[in-house]
Design an enzyme around this catalytic site. Structure first.
Site, PDB file in Angstrom:
ATOM      1  CG  ASP A  32      -2.032   1.131   1.264  1.00  0.00           C
ATOM      2  OD1 ASP A  32      -1.655   2.102   0.910  1.00  0.00           O
ATOM      3  OD2 ASP A  32      -3.284   0.591   1.244  1.00  0.00           O
ATOM      4  CG  ASN A  88     -12.533  -0.375   4.288  1.00  0.00           C
ATOM      5  OD1 ASN A  88     -12.800  -0.880   5.073  1.00  0.00           O
ATOM      6  ND2 ASN A  88     -11.568   0.175   4.099  1.00  0.00           N
ATOM      7  CD  GLN A  95     -14.763  -0.138  -2.191  1.00  0.00           C
ATOM      8  OE1 GLN A  95     -16.108  -0.248  -1.839  1.00  0.00           O
ATOM      9  NE2 GLN A  95     -14.029  -0.831  -3.306  1.00  0.00           N
ATOM     10  CG  HIS A 101      -8.749  -2.985  -1.970  1.00  0.00           C
ATOM     11  ND1 HIS A 101      -9.467  -2.154  -2.818  1.00  0.00           N
ATOM     12  CD2 HIS A 101      -8.477  -2.361  -1.052  1.00  0.00           C
ATOM     13  CE1 HIS A 101      -9.845  -1.010  -2.096  1.00  0.00           C
ATOM     14  NE2 HIS A 101      -9.101  -1.248  -1.050  1.00  0.00           N
ATOM     15  CG  PHE A 102      -9.402  -8.939   0.431  1.00  0.00           C
ATOM     16  CD1 PHE A 102     -10.271  -9.306   1.265  1.00  0.00           C
ATOM     17  CD2 PHE A 102      -9.321  -9.192  -1.039  1.00  0.00           C
ATOM     18  CE1 PHE A 102     -11.558 -10.085   0.943  1.00  0.00           C
ATOM     19  CE2 PHE A 102     -10.635 -10.008  -1.400  1.00  0.00           C
ATOM     20  CZ  PHE A 102     -11.574 -10.146  -0.536  1.00  0.00           C
ATOM     21  CG  HIS A 103      -6.626  -2.507   3.388  1.00  0.00           C
ATOM     22  ND1 HIS A 103      -5.900  -1.436   3.396  1.00  0.00           N
ATOM     23  CD2 HIS A 103      -8.151  -2.250   3.072  1.00  0.00           C
ATOM     24  CE1 HIS A 103      -6.723  -0.696   2.411  1.00  0.00           C
ATOM     25  NE2 HIS A 103      -7.815  -1.076   2.440  1.00  0.00           N
TER      26      HIS A 103
HETATM   27  P1  AMP Z   1      -9.799   1.440   0.600  1.00  0.00           P
HETATM   28  O1  AMP Z   1      -9.863   2.879   1.462  1.00  0.00           O
HETATM   29  O2  AMP Z   1     -10.213   0.206   1.333  1.00  0.00           O
HETATM   30  O3  AMP Z   1     -10.475   1.556  -0.517  1.00  0.00           O
HETATM   31  O4  AMP Z   1      -8.378   1.493   0.720  1.00  0.00           O
HETATM   32  C1  AMP Z   1      -7.412   2.027  -0.625  1.00  0.00           C
HETATM   33  C2  AMP Z   1      -6.155   1.844  -0.085  1.00  0.00           C
HETATM   34  O5  AMP Z   1      -5.493   1.970  -1.616  1.00  0.00           O
HETATM   35  C3  AMP Z   1      -5.499   2.921   0.523  1.00  0.00           C
HETATM   36  O6  AMP Z   1      -4.943   2.290   1.691  1.00  0.00           O
HETATM   37  C4  AMP Z   1      -4.464   3.615  -0.267  1.00  0.00           C
HETATM   38  O7  AMP Z   1      -3.215   3.969   0.209  1.00  0.00           O
HETATM   39  C5  AMP Z   1      -4.196   2.384  -1.403  1.00  0.00           C
HETATM   40  N1  AMP Z   1      -3.711   2.929  -2.757  1.00  0.00           N
HETATM   41  C6  AMP Z   1      -4.404   3.751  -3.331  1.00  0.00           C
HETATM   42  N2  AMP Z   1      -3.619   4.112  -4.575  1.00  0.00           N
HETATM   43  C7  AMP Z   1      -2.452   3.154  -4.721  1.00  0.00           C
HETATM   44  C8  AMP Z   1      -1.531   2.781  -5.614  1.00  0.00           C
HETATM   45  N3  AMP Z   1      -1.341   3.423  -6.564  1.00  0.00           N
HETATM   46  N4  AMP Z   1      -0.641   1.949  -4.995  1.00  0.00           N
HETATM   47  C9  AMP Z   1      -0.729   1.155  -3.874  1.00  0.00           C
HETATM   48  N5  AMP Z   1      -1.585   1.511  -2.787  1.00  0.00           N
HETATM   49  C10 AMP Z   1      -2.850   2.517  -3.498  1.00  0.00           C
END
Ligand code: AMP
Ligand code: ZN
Length: 139
Positions: A32, A88, A95, A101-103
């Site tokens: 991330d 999320n 989200q 996606h999965f964190h």
């Molecule tokens: P969410 O809030 O669950 O949709 O998480 C989106 C995540 O994607 C966030 O933690 C961002 O930091 C991450 N993110 C957004 N763009 C990128 C990218 N180009 N490369 C890696 N992570 C990203």
């Protein structure tokens, strides 16, 4: 399938570079860009779906195996004490990237990462009523 202008579709296809830690036919796992802690990894299905509420059953079935494999590797690599898997669905749920996606988030005893909620106090009968509403939709 790919969705136009979707950043995670473009990362999944390699069109946009990423710090990739795992890849197979169906998934890519990347670091991330705004990590909650070093080693914060995202497991991303290559097929586009907006989130878990509309994912195809094949991707859904395969996802947990990939998440478990990557989570174990992250824990070993980072030497953390625990791992949160966070996912999320929808803006209301936090989200921000509308591609499933999965964190995978490394956690340490007494760290300052915040993931949580205040436990509620269900009224008498509330749990059974709510369970019934959900059960009806699973029949
Ligand atoms: P969410 O809030 O669950 O949709 O998480 C989106 C995540 O994607 C966030 O933690 C961002 O930091 C991450 N993110 C957004 N763009 C990128 C990218 N180009 N490369 C890696 N992570 C990203
Ligand atoms: Zn996408």
């Amino acid at each position: 399938m790919k969705k136009e202008n979707c950043i995670f579709c473009r990362i999944a296809s390699g069109e946009i570079p990423s710090a990739t830690v795992y890849e197979d036919e169906d998934f890519k796992a990347i670091l991330d860009l705004g990590p909650a802690a070093p080693g914060h990894t995202l497991v991303i299905p290559k097929n586009h779906s907006d989130n878990l509420l509309c994912v195809d059953s094949d991707t859904a079935a395969k996802a947990l195996g990939v998440i478990a494999k990557v989570a174990k590797a992250v824990k070993e690599a980072m030497g953390c004490d625990g791992i949160n898997v966070v996912q999320n669905n929808g803006e209301a749920a936090g989200q921000t990237v509308m591609h499933l996606h999965f964190h995978i988030i490394p956690r340490y005893n007494n760290d300052k990462v915040q993931i949580g909620w205040e436990p509620g106090k269900p009224a008498d009968g509330e749990l059974e009523n709510t369970a019934s509403l959900i059960r009806d939709r699973l029949r």
